[in-house]
Motif scaffolding. Structure first.
Motif, PDB file in Angstrom:
ATOM      1  N   UNK A 289       3.438 -24.555  35.559  1.00  0.00           N
ATOM      2  CA  UNK A 289       3.228 -25.982  36.060  1.00  0.00           C
ATOM      3  C   UNK A 289       3.211 -26.912  34.913  1.00  0.00           C
ATOM      4  N   UNK A 290       2.421 -25.785  34.003  1.00  0.00           N
ATOM      5  CA  UNK A 290       1.910 -26.453  31.891  1.00  0.00           C
ATOM      6  C   UNK A 290       3.777 -26.990  31.839  1.00  0.00           C
ATOM      7  N   UNK A 291       4.956 -25.957  32.128  1.00  0.00           N
ATOM      8  CA  UNK A 291       5.806 -26.727  31.663  1.00  0.00           C
ATOM      9  C   UNK A 291       6.678 -28.494  31.876  1.00  0.00           C
ATOM     10  N   UNK A 292       6.451 -28.688  33.446  1.00  0.00           N
ATOM     11  CA  UNK A 292       6.884 -29.775  34.145  1.00  0.00           C
ATOM     12  C   UNK A 292       5.537 -30.432  33.631  1.00  0.00           C
ATOM     13  N   UNK A 293       4.526 -30.837  33.321  1.00  0.00           N
ATOM     14  CA  UNK A 293       2.994 -31.677  32.808  1.00  0.00           C
ATOM     15  C   UNK A 293       3.967 -32.492  31.962  1.00  0.00           C
ATOM     16  N   UNK A 294       4.571 -32.390  31.481  1.00  0.00           N
ATOM     17  CA  UNK A 294       5.140 -32.480  30.442  1.00  0.00           C
ATOM     18  C   UNK A 294       6.112 -33.691  31.180  1.00  0.00           C
ATOM     19  N   UNK A 295       6.637 -33.575  31.894  1.00  0.00           N
ATOM     20  CA  UNK A 295       7.484 -34.757  32.978  1.00  0.00           C
ATOM     21  C   UNK A 295       6.865 -35.725  33.320  1.00  0.00           C
ATOM     22  N   UNK A 296       4.988 -35.705  33.712  1.00  0.00           N
ATOM     23  CA  UNK A 296       4.565 -36.628  33.925  1.00  0.00           C
ATOM     24  C   UNK A 296       4.228 -38.068  33.375  1.00  0.00           C
ATOM     25  N   UNK A 297       4.143 -38.985  33.400  1.00  0.00           N
ATOM     26  CA  UNK A 297       4.149 -40.384  32.801  1.00  0.00           C
ATOM     27  C   UNK A 297       3.193 -39.836  31.867  1.00  0.00           C
ATOM     28  N   UNK A 298       3.134 -40.226  30.642  1.00  0.00           N
ATOM     29  CA  UNK A 298       2.066 -40.397  29.702  1.00  0.00           C
ATOM     30  C   UNK A 298       1.212 -38.949  29.593  1.00  0.00           C
ATOM     31  N   UNK A 299       2.438 -38.315  30.259  1.00  0.00           N
ATOM     32  CA  UNK A 299       1.735 -36.707  30.371  1.00  0.00           C
ATOM     33  C   UNK A 299       0.643 -36.174  31.096  1.00  0.00           C
ATOM     34  N   UNK A 310       5.694 -29.423  40.958  1.00  0.00           N
ATOM     35  CA  UNK A 310       6.299 -28.318  41.628  1.00  0.00           C
ATOM     36  C   UNK A 310       6.087 -27.911  42.645  1.00  0.00           C
ATOM     37  N   UNK A 311       6.259 -28.671  43.978  1.00  0.00           N
ATOM     38  CA  UNK A 311       6.958 -28.801  44.975  1.00  0.00           C
ATOM     39  C   UNK A 311       5.419 -27.680  45.546  1.00  0.00           C
ATOM     40  N   UNK A 316      -3.454 -25.975  45.518  1.00  0.00           N
ATOM     41  CA  UNK A 316      -3.277 -25.727  45.047  1.00  0.00           C
ATOM     42  C   UNK A 316      -3.048 -26.134  43.667  1.00  0.00           C
ATOM     43  N   UNK A 317      -2.679 -26.608  43.466  1.00  0.00           N
ATOM     44  CA  UNK A 317      -1.628 -27.967  42.292  1.00  0.00           C
ATOM     45  C   UNK A 317      -3.237 -28.087  41.632  1.00  0.00           C
ATOM     46  N   UNK A 318      -4.828 -28.704  42.104  1.00  0.00           N
ATOM     47  CA  UNK A 318      -5.457 -28.701  41.407  1.00  0.00           C
ATOM     48  C   UNK A 318      -6.822 -27.695  40.865  1.00  0.00           C
ATOM     49  N   UNK A 319      -5.957 -26.263  41.956  1.00  0.00           N
ATOM     50  CA  UNK A 319      -6.644 -25.517  40.707  1.00  0.00           C
ATOM     51  C   UNK A 319      -6.176 -25.029  39.894  1.00  0.00           C
ATOM     52  N   UNK A 365      16.511 -27.788  38.009  1.00  0.00           N
ATOM     53  CA  UNK A 365      15.101 -27.634  38.150  1.00  0.00           C
ATOM     54  C   UNK A 365      14.630 -29.260  38.261  1.00  0.00           C
ATOM     55  N   UNK A 366      14.511 -28.575  36.966  1.00  0.00           N
ATOM     56  CA  UNK A 366      13.492 -30.174  35.987  1.00  0.00           C
ATOM     57  C   UNK A 366      13.881 -31.550  36.501  1.00  0.00           C
ATOM     58  N   UNK A 367      15.914 -31.579  37.282  1.00  0.00           N
ATOM     59  CA  UNK A 367      16.031 -32.815  37.613  1.00  0.00           C
ATOM     60  C   UNK A 367      15.309 -33.352  39.123  1.00  0.00           C
ATOM     61  N   UNK A 368      15.248 -32.216  40.000  1.00  0.00           N
ATOM     62  CA  UNK A 368      14.343 -31.932  41.513  1.00  0.00           C
ATOM     63  C   UNK A 368      12.944 -32.775  41.187  1.00  0.00           C
ATOM     64  N   UNK A 369      12.432 -31.370  39.700  1.00  0.00           N
ATOM     65  CA  UNK A 369      10.955 -31.945  39.419  1.00  0.00           C
ATOM     66  C   UNK A 369      11.006 -33.341  39.259  1.00  0.00           C
ATOM     67  N   UNK A 370      11.583 -34.382  38.843  1.00  0.00           N
ATOM     68  CA  UNK A 370      11.691 -35.743  38.398  1.00  0.00           C
ATOM     69  C   UNK A 370      11.893 -36.599  39.534  1.00  0.00           C
ATOM     70  N   UNK A 371      12.372 -35.802  40.490  1.00  0.00           N
ATOM     71  CA  UNK A 371      12.841 -37.107  41.966  1.00  0.00           C
ATOM     72  C   UNK A 371      11.787 -36.045  42.646  1.00  0.00           C
ATOM     73  N   UNK A 372      11.401 -35.208  43.183  1.00  0.00           N
ATOM     74  CA  UNK A 372       9.587 -35.217  43.579  1.00  0.00           C
ATOM     75  C   UNK A 372       8.994 -36.043  43.582  1.00  0.00           C
TER      76      UNK A 372
END
Length: 625
Positions: A289-299, A310-311, A316-319, A365-372
């Motif tokens: 999750x921490x690694x994929x947070x770098x894909x969020x707009x403006x982090x 992370x799907x 669960x994500x909030x925790x 996996x990274x592309x799927x995360x961005x698409x989600x």
């Protein structure tokens, strides 16, 4: 954004808690703020390496003097997560929004050397007494356009190096903390009892971290999760972390320029070692999750975006986000308008997290995360639009409960609060070019939803239509590209920039003609005519209107035909072709009569009568009469 109890608007980040030391630097900022700045507004510069705590110090000082700036504490980050620079115009628009100034059509980005939003911000600051924190400035070119000549406002810039090009700047240099303050910070972060039992270990840990607050906070977060680990052992483990392998450099290595070195360099940067200790402690799912947070707009992430990346379920994500913040691996941001907790990937950790993402996460996996993520944003924007426009009907695809926007007020607050992140998501997706379908759906959703908030800034609409144009050109879709050019032309026309509008309209004519899009071609030709008329060329305006008229007549579009006949009559009148003008007015009235538009017919007849009266005063009698 928050408002302090004293009633002063405050858009600054939350700030570091607890805060220790830095008394000398706080005093130095106070002294520097009192110095006059002849010929320009006041500018303070706070220089420190990433991880030195420069933003936290700037926020702390700004809030300590908030009473001197009743018009608010404003904030803009002038660097992208990848280290790139944010343009002064974009920062100016964000600051204008914080001031409550709604940028109009005149603030569209254009071909001028300076973005007009910068001038608007200087004018706004010149009438106010506000403190503006410009965080992580890369060069003086980002600051100069925002600096008013005569103002009671103050600009405070944080940077990692010198801002050459601005005279009279004596930056406050930020190195490591005072050793005693560093030990005190360790005690507050880890727990007083644990440190009081091992004061030598605490001092050793502070020294291993070079007294740098970012490294100290990371190690302290890790220590809090390792209840049985002694403070002394933590210092030893930090020193055992191997340094990163040196990057391969092609060609001769250039020596550092001593004249440009403003901030002292710490040998053996402890920040990376502290990060590695904290990161290795994470469960695999949380590290991902921490690694994929770098894909969020403006982090910037919350449970809505993190759960999409992370799907996983939103709670669960909030925790997980809260746990990462407890470990100092994410920074807390001010809560959203609906109370949703928000976090940001620290810029000092972004580069290493991107490296880890490239090493550990498969590209698919990274592309799927961005698409989600993009599809989640599309659903959120669409749900906001449906709440703001009840006539659109109920939402056929409601989001799960924790993600749902529940009322129109909730939807409006969410759209306004997340606007910058939504626009950044579009820019990221269009820039990468591998998810054009999702990016296009998000653009369409935003173009429908943002105007419903009453705050659809023309610059935002311009950026969205530019994105549509890029995607259409990449996909080889001339019809869609022509439509985007028409919308861009309309925005430039509304700003009174007829030359730029004409360029867009003419490009749309060629694309629409090539795609066989006669309605699009007719609309673009009408825009070309408007541009020529506004620039004082009625002859070319008449030609463009005439060509558009032929297309509309062939399409059987009578309302558009009547409108173009009126435009053609006005162009003829400008050329003093009064017979032709009156003829076109009569033709327009006849078309409107056939369509049953009595009101429109009366308006056209009134225009013709006004022209006849004008000609009578000039002593001219048309041959038709």
């Amino acid at each position: 954004m928050v408002v302090e109890a004293a009633g002063i608007f405050d858009a600054l980040p939350a700030g570091a808690r607890p805060f220790a030391g830095r008394g000398a630097e706080l005093a130095a900022l106070g002294v520097a703020a009192g110095r006059p700045a002849p010929g320009r507004g006041r500018l303070l510069v706070l220089a420190g390496r990433p991880g030195s705590g420069r933003t936290a110090l700037a926020v702390r000082w700004a809030r300590s003097v908030a009473g001197d700036y009743p018009d608010g504490l404003l904030y803009a980050r002038l660097s992208a997560p990848d280290g790139g620079r944010v343009g002064a115009g974009r920062a100016a628009r964000l600051l204008l929004d914080q001031l409550g100034e709604r940028p109009g059509a005149a603030l569209l980005p254009g071909a001028a050397e300076e973005d007009p939003a910068c001038e608007a911000l200087r004018e706004a600051l010149g009438q106010r007494r506000a403190l503006v924190l410009l965080d992580d400035v890369k060069d003086a070119g980002q600051v100069w356009p925002l600096l008013a000549e005569k103002t009671s406002s103050l600009l405070l810039a944080t940077t990692s190096g010198p801002l050459t090009g601005i005279d009279g700047i004596d930056p406050v240099i930020l190195g490591g903390m005072d050793h005693r303050a560093a030990v005190e910070l360790v005690g507050e972060l880890v727990g007083g009892t644990r440190v009081s039992c091992d004061p030598v270990g605490a001092a050793d840990l502070a020294e291993a971290c070079a007294n740098r607050p970012a490294a100290l906070r990371l190690v302290a977060g890790w220590l809090r999760s390792e209840a049985r680990l002694a403070v002394t052992d933590a210092a030893a483990r930090l020193r055992e972390v191997p340094p990163p392998a040196p990057a391969a450099v092609e060609g001769p290595v250039k020596p550092a320029d001593p004249d440009r070195e403003t901030v002292p360099v710490v040998e053996g940067d402890p920040l990376r070692g502290a990060f590695e200790l904290a990161y290795r402690r994470l469960p695999a799912a949380r590290a991902r999750l921490l690694r994929l947070c770098t894909l969020a707009p403006g982090q910037q992430v919350d449970l809505r975006t993190a759960s999409a990346l992370v799907g996983c379920p939103a709670p669960e994500a909030g925790g997980s986000l809260a746990a990462l913040a407890e470990l100092e691996l994410l920074e807390r941001e001010p809560d959203a308008a609906d109370g949703t907790e928000r976090y940001r990937v620290p810029g000092r950790l972004y580069g290493r997290l991107v490296e880890l993402r490239a090493e550990l996460d498969r590209p698919s996996e990274v592309e799927l995360a961005r698409a989600r993520l993009l599809e989640r944003l599309v659903r959120l924007v669409d749900s906001a639009r449906l709440l703001l426009d009840p006539a659109a009907g109920p939402n056929p695809d409601p989001l799960p409960g924790p993600l749902r926007l529940r009322t129109a007020a909730h939807a409006e607050g969410w759209l306004r609060g997340e606007r910058e992140q939504l626009l950044a998501a579009v820019a990221d997706a269009v820039g990468q070019g591998d998810l054009d379908g999702s990016a296009g759906r998000l653009v369409t959703a935003l173009l429908r939803a943002l105007p419903l908030t009453g705050e659809a800034a023309p610059a935002d609409l311009h950026a969205l239509h530019e994105s549509v144009l890029k995607v259409a050109e990449r996909q080889g879709n001339p019809r869609r590209a022509a439509a985007a050019l028409l919308n861009l032309g309309d925005l430039q026309a509304a700003a009174g920039r007829w030359e730029q509008a004409g360029e867009r309209y003419r490009a749309a004519v060629e694309l629409a003609r090539g795609a066989g899009d006669e309605p699009g071609c007719a609309r673009a030709l009408e825009g070309v005519g408007h541009g020529h008329r506004a620039l004082g060329d009625p002859l070319r305006a008449a030609d463009a209107y005439g060509r558009a008229l032929v297309l509309r007549q062939a399409l059987g579009d009578q309302p558009a035909e009547a409108r173009l006949l009126v435009r053609l009559a006005e162009a003829h009148a400008g050329l003093r072709r009064f017979e032709e003008a009156l003829r076109e007015y009569r033709s327009a009235a006849a078309v409107l009569r056939r369509t049953g538009d009595a009101r429109g017919e009366r308006e056209v007849e009134a225009l013709a009568a006004r022209l006849r009266r004008h000609l009578g005063r000039e002593g001219f009698r048309p041959l038709s009469e």
